[in-house]
Design a protein around this motif. Sequence first.
Motif, PDB file in Angstrom:
ATOM      1  N   THR A  67      41.765  47.288  56.592  1.00 29.42           N
ATOM      2  CA  THR A  67      42.829  47.600  55.648  1.00 29.42           C
ATOM      3  C   THR A  67      42.554  46.912  54.323  1.00 29.42           C
ATOM      4  N   VAL A  68      42.518  47.697  53.262  1.00 29.04           N
ATOM      5  CA  VAL A  68      42.333  47.182  51.909  1.00 29.04           C
ATOM      6  C   VAL A  68      43.622  47.464  51.149  1.00 29.04           C
ATOM      7  N   THR A  69      44.219  46.409  50.588  1.00 29.59           N
ATOM      8  CA  THR A  69      45.469  46.553  49.853  1.00 29.59           C
ATOM      9  C   THR A  69      45.197  46.522  48.357  1.00 29.59           C
ATOM     10  N   VAL A  70      45.839  47.431  47.631  1.00 29.99           N
ATOM     11  CA  VAL A  70      45.816  47.425  46.164  1.00 29.99           C
ATOM     12  C   VAL A  70      47.243  47.161  45.725  1.00 29.99           C
ATOM     13  N   THR A  71      47.467  46.024  45.062  1.00 31.49           N
ATOM     14  CA  THR A  71      48.816  45.647  44.646  1.00 31.49           C
ATOM     15  C   THR A  71      49.169  46.310  43.319  1.00 31.49           C
ATOM     16  N   VAL A  72      50.401  46.105  42.877  1.00 32.22           N
ATOM     17  CA  VAL A  72      50.890  46.704  41.635  1.00 32.22           C
ATOM     18  C   VAL A  72      50.005  46.309  40.454  1.00 32.22           C
ATOM     19  N   ASP A  73      49.570  45.048  40.429  1.00 32.72           N
ATOM     20  CA  ASP A  73      48.762  44.589  39.296  1.00 32.72           C
ATOM     21  C   ASP A  73      47.272  44.910  39.453  1.00 32.72           C
ATOM     22  N   GLY A  74      46.896  45.635  40.514  1.00 33.45           N
ATOM     23  CA  GLY A  74      45.520  46.083  40.676  1.00 33.45           C
ATOM     24  C   GLY A  74      44.603  45.124  41.413  1.00 33.45           C
ATOM     25  N   THR A  75      45.141  44.035  41.955  1.00 31.24           N
ATOM     26  CA  THR A  75      44.295  43.104  42.710  1.00 31.24           C
ATOM     27  C   THR A  75      44.040  43.657  44.106  1.00 31.24           C
ATOM     28  N   LEU A  76      42.931  43.218  44.706  1.00 32.51           N
ATOM     29  CA  LEU A  76      42.531  43.694  46.028  1.00 32.51           C
ATOM     30  C   LEU A  76      42.778  42.629  47.085  1.00 32.51           C
ATOM     31  N   ALA A  77      43.063  43.087  48.311  1.00 36.30           N
ATOM     32  CA  ALA A  77      43.182  42.188  49.456  1.00 36.30           C
ATOM     33  C   ALA A  77      42.504  42.860  50.645  1.00 36.30           C
ATOM     34  N   TRP A  78      41.755  42.085  51.408  1.00 35.86           N
ATOM     35  CA  TRP A  78      41.084  42.576  52.616  1.00 35.86           C
ATOM     36  C   TRP A  78      41.828  41.981  53.797  1.00 35.86           C
ATOM     37  N   GLU A  79      42.499  42.827  54.586  1.00 37.70           N
ATOM     38  CA  GLU A  79      43.263  42.362  55.754  1.00 37.70           C
ATOM     39  C   GLU A  79      44.193  41.195  55.381  1.00 37.70           C
ATOM     40  N   LYS A  80      45.029  41.373  54.389  1.00 32.48           N
ATOM     41  CA  LYS A  80      46.044  40.428  53.920  1.00 32.48           C
ATOM     42  C   LYS A  80      45.476  39.224  53.172  1.00 32.48           C
ATOM     43  N   GLU A  81      44.178  39.183  52.942  1.00 34.68           N
ATOM     44  CA  GLU A  81      43.577  38.054  52.233  1.00 34.68           C
ATOM     45  C   GLU A  81      43.085  38.524  50.866  1.00 34.68           C
ATOM     46  N   PRO A  82      43.652  37.989  49.776  1.00 37.58           N
ATOM     47  CA  PRO A  82      43.202  38.397  48.441  1.00 37.58           C
ATOM     48  C   PRO A  82      41.710  38.121  48.255  1.00 37.58           C
ATOM     49  N   VAL A  83      41.004  39.093  47.668  1.00 36.10           N
ATOM     50  CA  VAL A  83      39.566  38.962  47.458  1.00 36.10           C
ATOM     51  C   VAL A  83      39.207  39.403  46.046  1.00 36.10           C
ATOM     52  N   THR A  84      38.075  38.903  45.571  1.00 39.69           N
ATOM     53  CA  THR A  84      37.542  39.348  44.290  1.00 39.69           C
ATOM     54  C   THR A  84      36.743  40.625  44.531  1.00 39.69           C
ATOM     55  N   GLN A  98      29.032  46.388  61.161  1.00 41.83           N
ATOM     56  CA  GLN A  98      29.687  46.116  62.449  1.00 41.83           C
ATOM     57  C   GLN A  98      30.323  47.369  63.051  1.00 41.83           C
ATOM     58  N   HIS A  99      30.687  48.331  62.236  1.00 40.13           N
ATOM     59  CA  HIS A  99      31.360  49.544  62.701  1.00 40.13           C
ATOM     60  C   HIS A  99      30.611  50.776  62.186  1.00 40.13           C
ATOM     61  N   PRO A 100      29.629  51.256  62.921  1.00 37.02           N
ATOM     62  CA  PRO A 100      28.896  52.438  62.456  1.00 37.02           C
ATOM     63  C   PRO A 100      29.771  53.696  62.518  1.00 37.02           C
ATOM     64  N   GLU A 101      29.363  54.709  61.774  1.00 37.71           N
ATOM     65  CA  GLU A 101      30.073  55.993  61.770  1.00 37.71           C
ATOM     66  C   GLU A 101      30.037  56.589  63.166  1.00 37.71           C
ATOM     67  N   PRO A 102      30.925  57.430  63.577  1.00 33.44           N
ATOM     68  CA  PRO A 102      32.045  58.029  62.865  1.00 33.44           C
ATOM     69  C   PRO A 102      33.347  57.260  63.040  1.00 33.44           C
ATOM     70  N   ASP A 103      33.328  56.132  63.769  1.00 36.15           N
ATOM     71  CA  ASP A 103      34.574  55.416  64.058  1.00 36.15           C
ATOM     72  C   ASP A 103      35.106  54.610  62.880  1.00 36.15           C
ATOM     73  N   ALA A 104      34.244  54.158  61.998  1.00 38.17           N
ATOM     74  CA  ALA A 104      34.670  53.284  60.911  1.00 38.17           C
ATOM     75  C   ALA A 104      35.475  54.046  59.868  1.00 38.17           C
ATOM     76  N   HIS A 105      36.565  53.443  59.452  1.00 39.70           N
ATOM     77  CA  HIS A 105      37.297  53.994  58.326  1.00 39.70           C
ATOM     78  C   HIS A 105      38.091  52.895  57.628  1.00 39.70           C
ATOM     79  N   ILE A 106      38.290  53.109  56.351  1.00 39.29           N
ATOM     80  CA  ILE A 106      39.037  52.181  55.513  1.00 39.29           C
ATOM     81  C   ILE A 106      40.436  52.745  55.335  1.00 39.29           C
ATOM     82  N   LEU A 107      41.431  51.905  55.564  1.00 35.70           N
ATOM     83  CA  LEU A 107      42.818  52.297  55.351  1.00 35.70           C
ATOM     84  C   LEU A 107      43.274  51.680  54.040  1.00 35.70           C
ATOM     85  N   LEU A 108      43.521  52.510  53.075  1.00 31.77           N
ATOM     86  CA  LEU A 108      43.903  52.060  51.742  1.00 31.77           C
ATOM     87  C   LEU A 108      45.409  51.919  51.684  1.00 31.77           C
ATOM     88  N   ASN A 109      45.860  50.681  51.561  1.00 27.36           N
ATOM     89  CA  ASN A 109      47.268  50.334  51.575  1.00 27.36           C
ATOM     90  C   ASN A 109      47.662  50.016  50.134  1.00 27.36           C
TER      91      ASN A 109
END
Length: 145
Positions: A67-84, A98-109
């Motif tokens: 899960t990758v979060t994009v906040t109102v101000d445009g900052t990113l977080a990976w699994e609830k942890e803010p990242v650059t 670690q997660h080869p296709e086709p199972d891997a997917h990114i959930l954009l929150n």
Amino acid sequence: MAGGGGGRTSTGRKKARIEIIPLIDVIFFLLATFILFTLSLNKSNGLPVSLPNSETGEPRDPSGTATVTVTVDGTLAWEKEPVTAEEFLTRLKVFHLQHPEPDAHILLNGDADAQFGAAVVYVMDEARKAGIKRVLIETHMKPIS
């Protein structure tokens, strides 16, 4: 008949009884209802944001998801942890290994008020560059009117 019969006391009055069997039935029904309700909850692995509404949303499958979060101000977080941006790219590459296709997917929150032009498109582009084909956007189901 001295002493009375059936549920009466020696003075002839009925003894009060609480029927517990219907009460147990109600308690078991409530317990089953709460268990089924909690099983249907989808817990997000992203930061708490105001998700946009969608009419065609689907329940998400948490297996093989980051899960990758994009906040109102445009900052990113990976699994609830803010990242650059650099940390995001590193984690994205490690996740893909670690997660080869086709199972891997990114959930954009992403927050409903976030500008999709910058941060969200960046996340989608970088995920595709890393080899992850499935990028999903997390939404709330719009109530049917």
